[in-house]
Design an enzyme around this catalytic site. Structure first.
Site, PDB file in Angstrom:
ATOM      1  N   HIS A  77      -3.302 -14.092   2.181  1.00 25.45           N
ATOM      2  CA  HIS A  77      -2.915 -12.393   2.263  1.00 25.45           C
ATOM      3  C   HIS A  77      -1.592 -12.407   3.453  1.00 25.45           C
ATOM      4  O   HIS A  77      -1.861 -13.641   4.374  1.00 25.45           O
ATOM      5  CB  HIS A  77      -3.745 -10.981   2.742  1.00 25.45           C
ATOM      6  N   GLU A 111      -8.896  -6.620   8.346  1.00 25.96           N
ATOM      7  CA  GLU A 111      -9.103  -8.392   8.382  1.00 25.96           C
ATOM      8  C   GLU A 111      -8.319  -8.545   9.086  1.00 25.96           C
ATOM      9  O   GLU A 111      -7.991  -7.773   9.921  1.00 25.96           O
ATOM     10  CB  GLU A 111      -8.702  -8.793   7.246  1.00 25.96           C
ATOM     11  N   THR A 145       2.108  -3.067 -21.992  1.00 30.73           N
ATOM     12  CA  THR A 145       2.096  -3.819 -22.560  1.00 30.73           C
ATOM     13  C   THR A 145       1.281  -5.268 -22.037  1.00 30.73           C
ATOM     14  O   THR A 145       1.325  -6.145 -23.264  1.00 30.73           O
ATOM     15  CB  THR A 145       3.411  -4.043 -23.254  1.00 30.73           C
ATOM     16  N   THR A 185       0.580  -4.836  -8.270  1.00 25.68           N
ATOM     17  CA  THR A 185       1.624  -6.595  -8.994  1.00 25.68           C
ATOM     18  C   THR A 185       1.226  -6.939  -6.951  1.00 25.68           C
ATOM     19  O   THR A 185       1.299  -5.943  -6.026  1.00 25.68           O
ATOM     20  CB  THR A 185       3.340  -5.677  -8.304  1.00 25.68           C
ATOM     21  N   GLU A 186       1.127  -8.298  -6.992  1.00 24.70           N
ATOM     22  CA  GLU A 186       1.603  -9.046  -6.064  1.00 24.70           C
ATOM     23  C   GLU A 186       2.748  -9.564  -5.623  1.00 24.70           C
ATOM     24  O   GLU A 186       3.463  -9.824  -6.622  1.00 24.70           O
ATOM     25  CB  GLU A 186       0.042 -10.121  -5.862  1.00 24.70           C
TER      26      GLU A 186
END
Lengths: 383, 294
Positions: B247, B209, B17, B97-98
């Site tokens: 990151h 990376e 939602t 999600t971060e």
């Protein structure tokens, strides 16, 4: 990451029961003198600059004193230092101990194995980077059972500790393990860990707290670490922003693309000075905010590299044009935009109408911004 | 057959939602994914993009046969969401999600692993097999069905490279964005055997990376076990040591994890390493031409 100064790290160690020398923090020479006069810190003592950079011993940032007068003079000298670019604001005073061997103990994360790693070495007191790999014992710790008794015995053995000292290590490792987990640390390190009689004492403390756990640790929110002032503002605005040494500002979306952009610029002779990662945002207000922050770093030229996957190129372009309008003409800088992906054509159109160079080839746009940065400096000079 | 997802993948979206959750539910459906359920506690009985919402993952599984989850819930609640998915029997969880604390991720990783659930992410774009299914947020427009596999630690950079492959007239078998966090559910080494065994993949693109040793580990695996051609790109040659580059994972320390060490390891393992991201699609075409598989 939040790197804690030694005294803050030691406050954490104290909370979990890691043994420490008797000590106090002082912010003025008078305060330093007071701590030895009232007996809080025994004489002789050591006075250490509270800075994040290493190599304090050789850099005159650690001194010894035998009298209250010497303490005052040493504190005065150290508090006047600027150590490797950091102004010294605090000194830590600690009673000098009769030290035996110096050891190394740390807990950190092993990213490949995805477990915490206990590191021990009997060669403490020197920079761990200079210790040979074969002299460092690495012990993975499974997060569920946590640090086990046999793992602690193995650590004792590797450090050559027996009897009471081995028992002391066991208690110390339990404390360190608790601190690592409860404080959401990336690193808890004691170097040197001194053997004092039959016991152990942490002479130094290096603690790094993970940023992502900030929601559980409001107590660290006020601590400044090694960010530049602009990096600090960016952090408050939740923009990934890093200052480098060059003169070209880079704005891109996504860390990987941002790094790739720096690589391409370097390859064509450019020197990235600031980089700013917009992340997944396509909110024009956020783009403007990021761009204005970039302007404060006074770059010679700015390179915007956007791939609109989730982000839409036209909204990024709109934000950019708005922000450019807010910068006084005297402080403006050449801007080259390279945008690809969602609504690319509309985005390029918006930018070109506003007089901004907009291209879709990474190579050409990189060459163009490198050339722009080599042009005459804007009024007010560069960052 | 494809890697991780296929036509039988039935997705439950945890946090459906929210702004991201609802937007990407639509995008996953447009990709052709069977998004069968959503979960937001307290919102049962409603619908998002025509997808029924449940209070718990268990209900979603019982009622819809969901077998994969895509997590969008905010970082402080992500651990709980993952544990719930694992306990409901979900065997593939993509975590978009971060900013999930790595201490949480350590627990999530081992809990899931011991119960047979595969995590992709966190802080990742997810998994997509064109023509089959997508679990995550990789833009639909970059894909077309084909025989190039892609694994990457980056997001946008991956979209750019995948898009370039498409523009060169080729397509992808499966693309996995692993995420750039210090602790990830799936690493290059975890994913390499899947592509080795995937009959739909002819060539693998690896986008790495700086930071950590995941690419060096991958190179070692490729040298010993991987028989298909590999084209690689490593971002971060110009990154300074010790600075956090967006990151959390991209930190260089102790001289390890540099772009140079990763490139050298991959080249020694027989991979073709591009210097620029825009070279990768051309290298892919070139290698496939050499192998006569175009």
């Amino acid at each position: 990451m939040v790197k804690l100064a030694e005294w803050r790290g030691k406050e954490i160690f104290r909370k979990y029961g890691v043994p420490l020398p008797p000590g106090r923090v002082a912010r003025s020479p008078a305060e330093a003198e007071q701590w030895v006069r009232d007996g809080s810190v025994p004489l002789p003592c050591v006075i250490k600059a509270q800075v994040l950079a290493g190599g304090r011993g050789k850099g005159g940032a650690v001194r010894f004193a035998n009298t209250p007068e010497e303490v005052r003079a040493a504190a005065e000298a150290i508090l006047a230092l600027e150590f490797k670019g950091e102004r010294v604001r605090e000194v830590l005073l600690e009673g000098k101990l009769a030290i035996g061997r110096e050891l190394y103990v740390a807990i950190t994360l092993d990213r490949s194995a995805r477990v915490p790693l206990l590191l021990t070495s009997s060669q403490g007191g020197v920079e761990i980077e200079t210790v040979e790999d074969s002299a460092i014992v690495r012990q993975p710790i499974h997060p569920f059972p946590g640090l086990a008794g046999y793992e602690k015995r193995r650590a004792s053995q590797s450090l050559g500790l027996t009897g009471a000292a081995s028992k002391a290590l066991s208690l110390l490792l339990d404390a360190l393990w608790k601190a690592f987990n409860a404080e959401d640390a990336e690193l808890v390190e004691i170097n040197p860990l001194a053997v004092v009689g039959e016991g152990l004492v942490a002479l130094d403390a290096k603690v790094i707290i993970e940023d992502d756990a900030a929601f559980r640790h409001p107590e660290y929110s006020e601590i400044r670490d090694d960010r530049t002032p602009l990096e600090e503002i960016a952090r408050e605005k939740e923009i990934a922003f890093v200052q480098l040494d060059g003169n070209i500002g880079v704005i891109a979306n996504g860390a990987g693309l941002t790094m790739a952009t720096l690589d391409v610029l370097m390859e064509f002779g450019g020197h990235p000075g600031v980089f700013l990662d917009l992340g997944g945002t396509d909110d024009p207000a956020k783009v403007s905010e990021a761009f204005l922050l970039m302007a404060q770093a006074r770059p010679r030229a700015v390179f915007l590299n956007i791939f609109g996957g989730v982000t839409r190129c036209d909204t990024v372009a709109t934000g950019l044009v708005q922000a450019m309008g807010q910068i006084p003409p005297a402080e403006r800088f050449p801007l080259v935009a390279r945008i690809r992906g969602n609504n690319e054509v509309e985005g390029i159109e918006i930018l070109r109408k506003a007089g901004i160079t907009a291209l879709s080839s990474l190579k050409e746009s990189a060459q163009s911004v490198v050339a722009a940065a080599q042009g005459p400096p804007p009024a007010g000079g560069r960052a | 057959m494809s890697v991780l997802v296929d036509v039988d993948t039935r997705v439950v979206v945890q946090g459906i939602t929210g702004h991201q959750g609802s937007g990407h539910t639509l995008q996953m459906k447009l990709f052709g994914t069977k998004v069968v359920a959503g979960v937001t506690p307290g919102r049962a009985g409603t619908q998002v993009e025509g997808v029924p919402v449940f209070d718990s993952v268990q209900e979603a599984v019982d009622r819809t046969g969901a077998n994969a989850s895509c997590i969008f819930v905010p970082a402080p609640f992500a651990k709980d969401a993952l544990l719930e998915a694992v306990d409901a029997g979900i065997r593939l969880v993509v975590i978009v999600t971060e900013h999930i604390p790595f201490h949480d991720m350590l627990i999530m990783y081992h809990y899931a692993k011991e119960r047979g659930t595969r995590i992709v992410g966190p802080n990742c774009p997810g998994v997509a097999s064109p023509g089959k299914a997508k679990v995550g947020i990789i833009p639909n427009v970059v894909f077309r069905p084909g025989r190039v596999g892609v694994i990457s630690r980056s997001g946008t950079l991956t979209y750019e490279i995948v898009n370039g492959i498409r523009e060169n007239g080729l397509g992808q078998s499966t693309c996995i964005g692993l995420g750039g966090d210090p602790v990830v559910g799936t690493s290059f080494v975890d994913a390499l055997p899947w592509f080795e065994n995937d009959p739909d993949t002819d060539l693998l693109v690896l986008v790495g990376e700086i930071g950590g040793t995941a690419e060096e580990d991958a190179a070692e695996y490729i040298r010993q076990h991987f028989t298909k051609p590999v084209v690689a790109y490593i971002a971060g040659r110009a990154a300074p040591a010790g600075k956090r580059m967006g990151h959390a994972g991209a930190i260089i320390s102790r001289g390890k994890g540099t772009a140079q060490s990763k490139q050298a390891a991959l080249e020694a393992a027989g991979a073709r390493v591009g210097r620029f991201p825009f070279e990768i699609p051309d290298l892919v075409s070139e290698v496939l031409r050499e192998r006569g598989r175009r």
